[in-house]
Write a protein that holds these residues in place. Structure first.
Motif, PDB file in Angstrom:
ATOM      1  N   THR A  43       0.785  10.357  -3.903  1.00 43.26           N
ATOM      2  CA  THR A  43       0.101  10.746  -2.676  1.00 43.26           C
ATOM      3  C   THR A  43       1.118  11.052  -1.578  1.00 43.26           C
ATOM      4  O   THR A  43       1.028  12.073  -0.908  1.00 43.26           O
ATOM      5  N   ILE A  44       2.074  10.159  -1.409  1.00 41.25           N
ATOM      6  CA  ILE A  44       3.176  10.392  -0.475  1.00 41.25           C
ATOM      7  C   ILE A  44       4.319  11.000  -1.280  1.00 41.25           C
ATOM      8  O   ILE A  44       4.735  10.426  -2.288  1.00 41.25           O
ATOM      9  N   ASP A  95       1.774   6.774  -6.935  1.00 38.72           N
ATOM     10  CA  ASP A  95       0.751   7.683  -7.479  1.00 38.72           C
ATOM     11  C   ASP A  95       0.924   9.128  -7.000  1.00 38.72           C
ATOM     12  O   ASP A  95       0.146   9.998  -7.352  1.00 38.72           O
ATOM     13  N   VAL A 148      -2.578  16.297   6.040  1.00 41.31           N
ATOM     14  CA  VAL A 148      -3.609  15.308   5.732  1.00 41.31           C
ATOM     15  C   VAL A 148      -4.775  15.511   6.702  1.00 41.31           C
ATOM     16  O   VAL A 148      -4.592  15.589   7.906  1.00 41.31           O
ATOM     17  N   ALA A 170       2.227   1.847  -3.432  1.00 45.20           N
ATOM     18  CA  ALA A 170       1.169   2.377  -4.304  1.00 45.20           C
ATOM     19  C   ALA A 170       0.983   3.877  -4.062  1.00 45.20           C
ATOM     20  O   ALA A 170       0.840   4.651  -5.016  1.00 45.20           O
ATOM     21  N   LEU A 171       0.983   4.305  -2.807  1.00 43.40           N
ATOM     22  CA  LEU A 171       0.824   5.722  -2.478  1.00 43.40           C
ATOM     23  C   LEU A 171       2.021   6.554  -2.938  1.00 43.40           C
ATOM     24  O   LEU A 171       1.873   7.705  -3.350  1.00 43.40           O
ATOM     25  N   VAL A 172       3.194   5.953  -2.893  1.00 45.76           N
ATOM     26  CA  VAL A 172       4.398   6.643  -3.373  1.00 45.76           C
ATOM     27  C   VAL A 172       4.351   6.773  -4.890  1.00 45.76           C
ATOM     28  O   VAL A 172       4.602   7.849  -5.447  1.00 45.76           O
ATOM     29  N   SER A 189       0.827  -1.202   0.000  1.00 46.87           N
ATOM     30  CA  SER A 189       0.000   0.000   0.000  1.00 46.87           C
ATOM     31  C   SER A 189       0.864   1.255   0.000  1.00 46.87           C
ATOM     32  O   SER A 189       0.554   2.242  -0.666  1.00 46.87           O
ATOM     33  N   THR A 190       1.962   1.206   0.735  1.00 44.68           N
ATOM     34  CA  THR A 190       2.859   2.357   0.793  1.00 44.68           C
ATOM     35  C   THR A 190       3.490   2.601  -0.571  1.00 44.68           C
ATOM     36  O   THR A 190       3.560   3.741  -1.036  1.00 44.68           O
ATOM     37  N   TRP A 233       3.570  16.810   4.622  1.00 42.34           N
ATOM     38  CA  TRP A 233       2.416  16.156   3.988  1.00 42.34           C
ATOM     39  C   TRP A 233       1.515  15.535   5.058  1.00 42.34           C
ATOM     40  O   TRP A 233       0.300  15.697   5.033  1.00 42.34           O
TER      41      TRP A 233
END
Length: 91
Positions: free
Chosen positions: A51-52, A49, A75, A45-47, A42-43, A71
């Motif tokens: 997001t992170i 796209d 949030v 994926a967030l990196v 999940s991390t 960041w």
């Protein structure tokens, strides 16, 4: 056999007074996953796209600590969607 003791090497575990300890300026994806309490996948994926906030350096993702914490401070929690359940129970 000599009875003269050799001086031992001094190892300092605590920095001298007045010295500055500089920590790492980036996190790895694994460290961020652990900090956030989410899976490594999940991390990533967030990196990926965006997001992170992260930077690709060679074959590695690096997350700058200052940008990550900025960041994270920005949030906001989104309100939970109405699902017809309360505390895990259906009504």
């Amino acid at each position: 056999m000599s009875t003269t003791a050799r001086p031992s090497t001094v190892v300092r575990l605590v920095p001298r007074t007045g010295s500055t300890v500089v920590g790492p300026v980036t996190y790895t994806v694994r460290e961020v996953a652990k900090l956030l309490g989410i899976s490594l996948g999940s991390t990533y994926a967030l990196v990926r796209d965006g997001t992170i906030p992260a930077t690709r350096l060679g074959g590695r993702w690096l997350i700058p600590r200052a940008r990550f914490h900025a960041w994270l401070d920005g949030v906001t929690e989104e309100p939970a969607a109405a699902t017809g359940t309360e505390h895990g129970r259906r009504r």
